[in-house]
Design an enzyme around this catalytic site. Structure first.
Site, PDB file in Angstrom:
ATOM      1  N   GLY A  13      -3.258   2.701 -16.322  1.00 41.43           N
ATOM      2  CA  GLY A  13      -2.472   2.142 -15.204  1.00 41.43           C
ATOM      3  C   GLY A  13      -1.894   0.776 -15.539  1.00 41.43           C
ATOM      4  O   GLY A  13      -2.083   0.269 -16.653  1.00 41.43           O
ATOM      5  N   GLY A  14      -1.183   0.192 -14.592  1.00 46.09           N
ATOM      6  CA  GLY A  14      -0.499  -1.080 -14.829  1.00 46.09           C
ATOM      7  C   GLY A  14      -1.472  -2.181 -15.228  1.00 46.09           C
ATOM      8  O   GLY A  14      -1.310  -2.851 -16.270  1.00 46.09           O
ATOM      9  N   ILE A  15      -2.502  -2.400 -14.431  1.00 43.15           N
ATOM     10  CA  ILE A  15      -3.479  -3.447 -14.733  1.00 43.15           C
ATOM     11  C   ILE A  15      -4.323  -3.028 -15.937  1.00 43.15           C
ATOM     12  O   ILE A  15      -4.577  -3.828 -16.847  1.00 43.15           O
ATOM     13  CB  ILE A  15      -4.362  -3.729 -13.486  1.00 43.15           C
ATOM     14  CG1 ILE A  15      -3.529  -4.468 -12.421  1.00 43.15           C
ATOM     15  CG2 ILE A  15      -5.604  -4.519 -13.863  1.00 43.15           C
ATOM     16  CD1 ILE A  15      -4.267  -4.740 -11.116  1.00 43.15           C
ATOM     17  N   ALA A  90     -10.640   2.064 -12.789  1.00 44.94           N
ATOM     18  CA  ALA A  90     -10.136   3.276 -12.116  1.00 44.94           C
ATOM     19  C   ALA A  90     -10.260   3.141 -10.603  1.00 44.94           C
ATOM     20  O   ALA A  90     -11.336   2.857 -10.082  1.00 44.94           O
ATOM     21  CB  ALA A  90     -10.920   4.498 -12.598  1.00 44.94           C
ATOM     22  N   THR A  93      -5.712   4.215  -3.805  1.00 46.97           N
ATOM     23  CA  THR A  93      -5.599   3.908  -2.370  1.00 46.97           C
ATOM     24  C   THR A  93      -5.257   5.201  -1.637  1.00 46.97           C
ATOM     25  O   THR A  93      -4.558   6.076  -2.187  1.00 46.97           O
ATOM     26  CB  THR A  93      -4.479   2.884  -2.082  1.00 46.97           C
ATOM     27  OG1 THR A  93      -3.259   3.360  -2.667  1.00 46.97           O
ATOM     28  CG2 THR A  93      -4.807   1.512  -2.620  1.00 46.97           C
ATOM     29  N   ASP A  95      -4.183   4.883   2.013  1.00 46.34           N
ATOM     30  CA  ASP A  95      -4.084   4.014   3.181  1.00 46.34           C
ATOM     31  C   ASP A  95      -3.816   4.788   4.466  1.00 46.34           C
ATOM     32  O   ASP A  95      -3.100   5.799   4.474  1.00 46.34           O
ATOM     33  CB  ASP A  95      -2.968   2.980   2.978  1.00 46.34           C
ATOM     34  CG  ASP A  95      -3.284   1.985   1.859  1.00 46.34           C
ATOM     35  OD1 ASP A  95      -4.410   1.992   1.354  1.00 46.34           O
ATOM     36  OD2 ASP A  95      -2.372   1.198   1.506  1.00 46.34           O
ATOM     37  N   PHE A 149      -5.199  -4.234   6.968  1.00 47.23           N
ATOM     38  CA  PHE A 149      -4.654  -3.153   7.800  1.00 47.23           C
ATOM     39  C   PHE A 149      -4.570  -1.871   6.978  1.00 47.23           C
ATOM     40  O   PHE A 149      -4.051  -1.908   5.862  1.00 47.23           O
ATOM     41  CB  PHE A 149      -3.213  -3.463   8.220  1.00 47.23           C
ATOM     42  CG  PHE A 149      -3.056  -4.446   9.330  1.00 47.23           C
ATOM     43  CD1 PHE A 149      -3.128  -5.806   9.088  1.00 47.23           C
ATOM     44  CD2 PHE A 149      -2.793  -4.012  10.628  1.00 47.23           C
ATOM     45  CE1 PHE A 149      -2.953  -6.718  10.112  1.00 47.23           C
ATOM     46  CE2 PHE A 149      -2.615  -4.922  11.649  1.00 47.23           C
ATOM     47  CZ  PHE A 149      -2.699  -6.274  11.399  1.00 47.23           C
ATOM     48  N   TYR A 154     -10.649   1.452   1.447  1.00 46.16           N
ATOM     49  CA  TYR A 154     -10.478   0.661   0.217  1.00 46.16           C
ATOM     50  C   TYR A 154     -11.224  -0.677   0.331  1.00 46.16           C
ATOM     51  O   TYR A 154     -11.899  -1.115  -0.604  1.00 46.16           O
ATOM     52  CB  TYR A 154      -8.975   0.450   0.023  1.00 46.16           C
ATOM     53  CG  TYR A 154      -8.536  -0.199  -1.258  1.00 46.16           C
ATOM     54  CD1 TYR A 154      -8.379   0.551  -2.421  1.00 46.16           C
ATOM     55  CD2 TYR A 154      -8.219  -1.554  -1.299  1.00 46.16           C
ATOM     56  CE1 TYR A 154      -7.922  -0.037  -3.593  1.00 46.16           C
ATOM     57  CE2 TYR A 154      -7.764  -2.151  -2.458  1.00 46.16           C
ATOM     58  CZ  TYR A 154      -7.615  -1.388  -3.607  1.00 46.16           C
ATOM     59  OH  TYR A 154      -7.154  -1.983  -4.764  1.00 46.16           O
TER      60      TYR A 154
END
Ligand code: CAA
Length: 248
Positions: A13-15, A90, A93, A95, A149, A154
């Site tokens: 992933g990005g991070i 890993a 989300t 939401d 919110f 998460y």
């Protein structure tokens, strides 16, 4: 001594990619877990890092599945050796407001983000104890510290990760193991791309730094915490959030 081995879950992933890149630049050998090698085009991902001189490899594993994690650990040991550095990245989300949240939305986030950290760490902490060295970093979130919110699932998982970190730190410190949390704020990745535009603009307007962070900002913190010399930093949470949420 062979270069230390770093296992980064969700490294594609990005991070995760930036963490692999920076740990690799520090001379760590890298293994990442991936869920679906084809869909994630993981061999091309690894090859890209190899082009940069990084010893990058991968193993398939669903971190939410304990038995799969046991098998993954066997494969890692056979192919690459013992894990010295573990970074639990890993995460997903799903939401939705609590009053609309399906139980599956709750469970999948807890299973991957929180239970995944247990499932993976459990496989490697024993050998770290035996060898008297380990560096563990759990990637949490500003939203685990502040709540958000649409993120009861998460926020609960990410807050739980830091409780896990602190307990691992107490158990590990006498054996040369550190466990720390890095809590990213809003970082430019596909995860934050998925936030509805209007909501994202509202969030960015509240960040004192004026913009979202870069994946490299998180990787820098992980690199610092996983250094061989970082043995006395243990059980800490390092927020990297552009001053969005400050606490002590
Ligand atoms: N701040 C203030 N108000 C908010 C809000 C926020 N962050 N999020 C939603 N609201 C408000 C909306 O403005 C709206 O208000 P009105 O009814 O007055 O118009 C109300 O709540 C309902 O919002 P939606 O119409 O969007 O309702 P929905 O049910 O379709 O979706 C939601 C709700 C799922 C929370 C959606 O708004 C959303 O996805 N929000 C983003 C949640 C978020 O921040 N996720 C972070 C993802 S990135 C990440 O998690 C990485 C990390 O670690 C930081």
């Amino acid at each position: 001594m062979a270069a230390r081995l770093a296992l980064v879950t969700g490294g594609e992933g990005g991070i995760g990619t930036e963490i692999c890149r920076q740990l690799g630049a520090d001379g760590r050998r890298i293994v990442t877990t991936c869920l679906d090698p084809e869909a994630e085009n993981i061999e091309a991902w690894a090859e890209n890092l190899r082009q940069e001189g990084i010893d990058a490899n991968w193993v398939q594993c669903d971190v939410s599945d304990y038995d799969a994690c046991e098998k993954m650990a066997e494969t890692v040991r056979e192919q690459f050796g013992e894990v010295d550095v573990l970074v639990n990245v890993a995460g997903i989300t799903r939401d939705g407001f609590l009053h609309k949240m399906a139980s599956d939305q709750w469970r999948s986030v807890i299973d991957i983000n929180l239970n995944g950290a247990f499932n993976v760490t459990r496989q490697f902490v024993g050998s770290m104890r035996e060898r008297g060295f380990g560096r563990i970093v759990n990637i949490s979130s500003v939203n685990g510290q502040s709540g958000q919110f649409g993120q009861t699932n998460y926020s609960a998982a990410k807050a739980g990760m830091h409780g896990f970190t602190m307990a691992v730190a107490k158990e590990g410190a006498p054996k040369g193991i550190t466990a720390n949390t890095v809590s990213p704020g809003y970082i430019k990745t596909s995860m934050t791309d998925a936030i509805p535009d209007q909501v994202r603009e509202g969030i960015v307007a509240q960040i004192p730094a004026g913009d979202m962070g870069e994946p490299g900002d998180i990787a820098r913190a992980v690199r610092f915490l996983t250094a061989d010399e970082a043995g006395y930093i243990n059980g800490a949470n390092l927020p990297v959030n552009g001053a969005l949420f400050c606490s002590f």
